[in-house]
Write an enzyme that holds these catalytic residues in place. Structure first.
Site, PDB file in Angstrom:
ATOM      1  N   ASP A  52       0.943  -1.246  -0.019  1.00  0.00           N
ATOM      2  CA  ASP A  52       0.200  -0.029  -0.011  1.00  0.00           C
ATOM      3  C   ASP A  52       0.896   1.225   0.029  1.00  0.00           C
ATOM      4  OD1 ASP A  52       0.578  -0.197   2.488  1.00  0.00           O
ATOM      5  OD2 ASP A  52      -1.033   0.020   3.554  1.00  0.00           O
ATOM      6  N   ASP A  91      -1.076  -5.938  -0.018  1.00  0.00           N
ATOM      7  CA  ASP A  91      -1.435  -5.375   1.072  1.00  0.00           C
ATOM      8  C   ASP A  91      -3.009  -4.958   1.292  1.00  0.00           C
ATOM      9  OD1 ASP A  91       0.521  -5.031   2.906  1.00  0.00           O
ATOM     10  OD2 ASP A  91       1.217  -3.058   1.887  1.00  0.00           O
ATOM     11  N   LYS A 121      -1.393  -9.305   3.073  1.00  0.00           N
ATOM     12  CA  LYS A 121      -0.769  -8.871   4.083  1.00  0.00           C
ATOM     13  C   LYS A 121      -1.542  -8.000   4.883  1.00  0.00           C
ATOM     14  CE  LYS A 121       3.317  -6.077   3.838  1.00  0.00           C
ATOM     15  NZ  LYS A 121       2.773  -4.867   4.682  1.00  0.00           N
ATOM     16  N   GLU A 123      -1.611  -5.513   8.584  1.00  0.00           N
ATOM     17  CA  GLU A 123      -0.771  -4.926   9.628  1.00  0.00           C
ATOM     18  C   GLU A 123      -1.579  -5.218  11.009  1.00  0.00           C
ATOM     19  OE1 GLU A 123      -0.146  -0.785   8.628  1.00  0.00           O
ATOM     20  OE2 GLU A 123       0.854  -1.111   6.675  1.00  0.00           O
ATOM     21  N   GLU A 190       9.109  -4.263  10.493  1.00  0.00           N
ATOM     22  CA  GLU A 190       9.455  -2.803  10.100  1.00  0.00           C
ATOM     23  C   GLU A 190      10.151  -2.091  11.168  1.00  0.00           C
ATOM     24  OE1 GLU A 190       6.783  -1.048   7.292  1.00  0.00           O
ATOM     25  OE2 GLU A 190       7.990   0.743   7.308  1.00  0.00           O
TER      26      GLU A 190
HETATM   27  O1  KIV Z   1       3.710  -1.115   1.733  1.00  0.00           O
HETATM   28  C1  KIV Z   1       4.649  -1.429   1.728  1.00  0.00           C
HETATM   29  O2  KIV Z   1       5.552  -1.141   0.856  1.00  0.00           O
HETATM   30  C2  KIV Z   1       5.224  -2.203   2.637  1.00  0.00           C
HETATM   31  C3  KIV Z   1       6.451  -2.528   3.013  1.00  0.00           C
HETATM   32  C4  KIV Z   1       7.374  -1.325   3.412  1.00  0.00           C
HETATM   33  C5  KIV Z   1       6.880  -3.624   3.658  1.00  0.00           C
HETATM   34  O3  KIV Z   1       4.442  -2.721   3.646  1.00  0.00           O
END
Ligand code: KIV
Length: 272
Positions: A52, A91, A121, A123, A190
């Site tokens: 994202d 994401d 993914k 968070e 991260e």
């Molecule tokens: O959105 C993204 O680029 C990420 C990475 C920084 C792991 O989540």
């Protein structure tokens, strides 16, 4: 020329786990479009993240929060079309999985059905375990993301290193175990202290991918535009630049403008 892999088989979540078991590091980068995905995949990357961070890199937003589900699906579809080998992880954008379990499932199914990506993914830790469990139950592989989770930037108030204090570090370790128990195939960590990331990678059996989390983890991820030097305003300590595309592209465009202005382009061979 860098690393060339002879192994052209599609990367799966199972193969990532095997890589961790035999100590082979996992290389992951972001991509948001077909052309970049094709190059990154062809260069032997193991995992492509349709991050994202497209919100910042592609749309120029200050944070990842504004990007929508449909925009992420557009990026994911474009990436999937360019990839043959890498595992493609997408994401879930802010607001599409936090409200409740049923919205998370509906949105996750939409991403998987329309984009043909391999995994998602999300968070967060304990707070989102019901959603993580449910997605995995219905067959969607999930990567966790702990530490500096950019969708929470308004809560953190800063992009500084997370989990330096003991209480936050303890919660992060506990969250990593919970995400593993819930069935996540991997976790991104991260911007946390390297020692803490290394401890997590030792304690859990799933691959830990770090960004600004040191070398003691199972793999690394960077934002593609950052490592290619397309953005000369962002220079965190953890970033290694492998090219200076900002300069290369600006120079090439400048020469094109000059040639057009001087009526040097096109020449006789460049016309019909
Ligand atoms: O959105 C993204 O680029 C990420 C990475 C920084 C792991 O989540």
């Amino acid at each position: 020329m860098g690393y060339i892999t002879e192994d052209k088989r599609k990367v799966t979540t199972q193969r990532l786990r095997e890589m961790k078991q035999r100590g082979e590091k996992i290389a992951m980068l972001t991509a948001y479009d077909y052309t970049m995905a094709k190059m990154v995949d062809g260069a032997g990357i193991d995992v492509i993240l349709v991050g994202d961070s497209a919100s910042n890199v592609m749309a120029g937003n200050q944070t990842t929060l504004p990007i929508t589900l449909d925009q992420m699906i557009y990026h994911a579809k474009s990436v999937v079309r360019g990839v043959q080998r890498a595992l493609v992880v997408v994401d879930m954008p802010f607001g599409t999985y936090q409200i409740n379990d049923s919205e998370a499932v509906t949105n996750a199914i939409k991403i998987m059905k329309v984009s043909h990506a391999d995994a998602l993914k999300l968070e967060g830790g304990e707070e989102i375990l019901p959603q993580v469990r449910h997605l995995i139950e219905i067959g969607i592989p999930v990567m966790g993301h702990l530490g500096l989770t950019p969708q929470s930037i308004n809560k953190f108030g800063t992009y500084a290193v997370r989990a330096k204090e003991e209480a936050e570090a303890e919660k992060l370790i506990s969250d990593a175990h919970k995400l593993e128990e819930a069935g996540c195939f991997s976790i991104t960590l991260e911007k946390i202290p390297a020692k803490l990331a290394e401890r997590v990678a030792k304690e859990v059996s799933i691959p830990i991918i770090g960004i600004g989390a040191g070398g003691g983890v199972d793999g690394q991820v960077l934002v593609c535009a950052d490592m290619l030097g397309m953005n000369n305003e962002f220079s965190p300590r953890f970033l290694r630049r492998y090219a200076n595309l900002f300069e290369t592209i600006t120079d090439a465009v400048g020469r094109y403008v000059e040639d057009v202005k001087n009526s040097d382009f096109p020449n006789e061979k460049e016309q019909y």
